[in-house]
Write an enzyme that holds these catalytic residues in place. Sequence first.
Site, short mmCIF file in Angstrom:
data_model
loop_
_atom_site.label_atom_id
_atom_site.label_comp_id
_atom_site.label_asym_id
_atom_site.label_seq_id
_atom_site.Cartn_x
_atom_site.Cartn_y
_atom_site.Cartn_z
CG ASP A 124 -3.19 -18.32 3.76
OD1 ASP A 124 -2.02 -18.11 4.15
OD2 ASP A 124 -4.11 -18.64 4.53
CB SER A 127 -0.92 -0.01 1.23
OG SER A 127 -1.84 1.07 1.20
CG LEU A 128 0.75 6.19 -0.58
CD1 LEU A 128 2.05 6.33 -1.35
CD2 LEU A 128 -0.27 7.23 -1.05
CE1 TYR A 129 -2.51 7.01 4.92
CE2 TYR A 129 -2.37 7.02 2.53
CZ TYR A 129 -3.06 7.32 3.69
OH TYR A 129 -4.28 7.92 3.62
CG LEU A 130 -1.03 1.08 8.82
CD1 LEU A 130 -2.28 0.32 8.41
CD2 LEU A 130 -0.13 0.20 9.70
N GLY A 131 -2.56 4.06 7.83
CA GLY A 131 -3.01 5.17 8.65
C GLY A 131 -2.73 4.95 10.12
CB THR A 132 -1.89 7.11 12.71
OG1 THR A 132 -2.59 8.33 12.36
CG2 THR A 132 -0.58 7.05 11.93
N GLY A 133 -5.17 5.58 12.79
CA GLY A 133 -6.38 5.61 13.60
C GLY A 133 -6.69 4.29 14.28
CG HIS A 181 -0.11 4.98 -6.27
ND1 HIS A 181 -1.11 4.84 -7.20
CD2 HIS A 181 -0.59 5.85 -5.35
CE1 HIS A 181 -2.14 5.60 -6.88
NE2 HIS A 181 -1.85 6.22 -5.75
CE LYS A 206 -2.46 2.90 -3.37
NZ LYS A 206 -3.53 3.77 -3.79
#
Length: 540
Positions: free
Chosen positions: A200, A56-62, A193, A195
């Site tokens: 498995d 992924s581009l990034y992992l959020g922080t919520g 970029h 996704k």
Amino acid sequence: MLSFGLLPNNFQWLIKHCPVFPINGSKVRVITEPNEFYSELISKASKARNRISLSSLYLGTGKLEENLVSTLLNRAAECQDLKIHWLLDFTRGSRGVHNSRTMLQPLIASHPQTCSKTTTRLSTPLHTSKPTHSQHMSTPKALTQQVHTTAVSLASVFYATHPQVSLYHTPNLRGFLKWLIPQRWNEVIGLQHMKLYVFDDSLIMSGANLSNDYFTNRQDRYVAIENCPALADFYHRLIGAVSRYSLQLHEDNSTNMLPDVNVHPFLGDYAKYCMAMKQSVEKMWNEECEKNLTRLRQINQVTEGSSLNHGDPVNNSSTKSADSSVAELDTLVFPTVELGPFNLVNDSLVTNLLFESAEDHAKIQLASGYFNLTEEYKNCILEKSKANFGILMAHPTANGFLGAHGVAGGIPAAYTLIAKRFFNKIQQNNIQRVELFEYQRPKWTFHGKGLWYYKPDQSLPFLTMIGSPNFGRRSVNRDLESQLVIMTSNHPLQTALHGEQHHLYSSANLVTRQTFTQADRLVPYWIYMKIRGHAGRKVK
């Protein structure tokens, strides 16, 4: 020469440019809502037994993102053989104090041994017993080679058994430029970029990132492809090929390259790094393409009556071969990749060829959350293609940058200007077969991308493209992208794809001359000046 009935004549070229994976369409499930996408991630993560590979581009922080990481932690504790691998973008994943890197620290720290500690220990002599004569006689060069070889060996064992977090760093952000450009704005130079979410032998392909908005009210596209080992292997390998020449994240939040990699994205030789990354991806890509004929021979036994050309389901009893499983292969999946910084051109080639190969009066519904077509795509759509186009883009109120501070706040207006210019070109050339639509839904933003292809006089699509590219300049030149071309005669799957397309376009309005004369659509003068020569740039 083999003739492959599942491929219409005007799409036979796909075999030359992409790996192909014949599957049954019942294995493809279309997901339409962000909360369903999140639930699918959690469900698959909680059940995976062998591998989880996430790009992924990034992992959020919520909170939702924390729950995803916790699910992975719990599953890793339950399944000792489970291998977890993340591939994120370095610059986007490092933005701010609390970011993707800090979010994944618990996952890395869940194991007492870290790669950074492993390599530190290996800088000392490897033997503790009294050295033999031959060991006394080892030259510094030989000893260095011994240390390096053992370091590589132990590091390989480590990465095979521990969670791995790889951070791709574009080679184009280096030197004075890297020092000069601040966080967030450095992301315009280039990003990871793709996704891709592998659990498995199953894959979720999407354009959505792993953060709260994409799990709640940011509309994207998603397909889950179940129990397809070869396709899952392909994307697991692709993530691995890119990760090999990416920075590795450690427990103390430091990063370095793998011990056996002697190139660096921004500290080493630019040409050598680009060549190493290119060869890494090309190698696995070519190996997969070489399997095409073998895979397609499975379906060559199916009679022409089951082909997509005739639109008949493959599972018709009169068309089944001796192996009934062969007759169930009614869907072809073609992955594409685009690595612009490394001159690996594939997705844009496939997209242009698809536009050019479209039959007269075919219909292509094309979506982009950030509408900024390359000149080549524009020319192809307006001058070369014979198809009718319905292009869906985000209304300014559905643009993710609406309300952003500073210059970024002008991005929605910039996309309005780009759309206006394209619309004016359509009008000036009296092109009746291309229409524009704007997605607008209260309190929602739009990030969907891809296309649906309808044959002439057909009410259901027989092909879709889904993945990360936005069909813009940076998708072609700056970022790492991938999507799937899914071609099917499976009626339930065609129906689901049509329902997805209708669902998205039902929240859209047709663009007319009046659209750009409304008071809230007027473009500030500074946008006209800024966009000149910089239309391909955007920060996410």
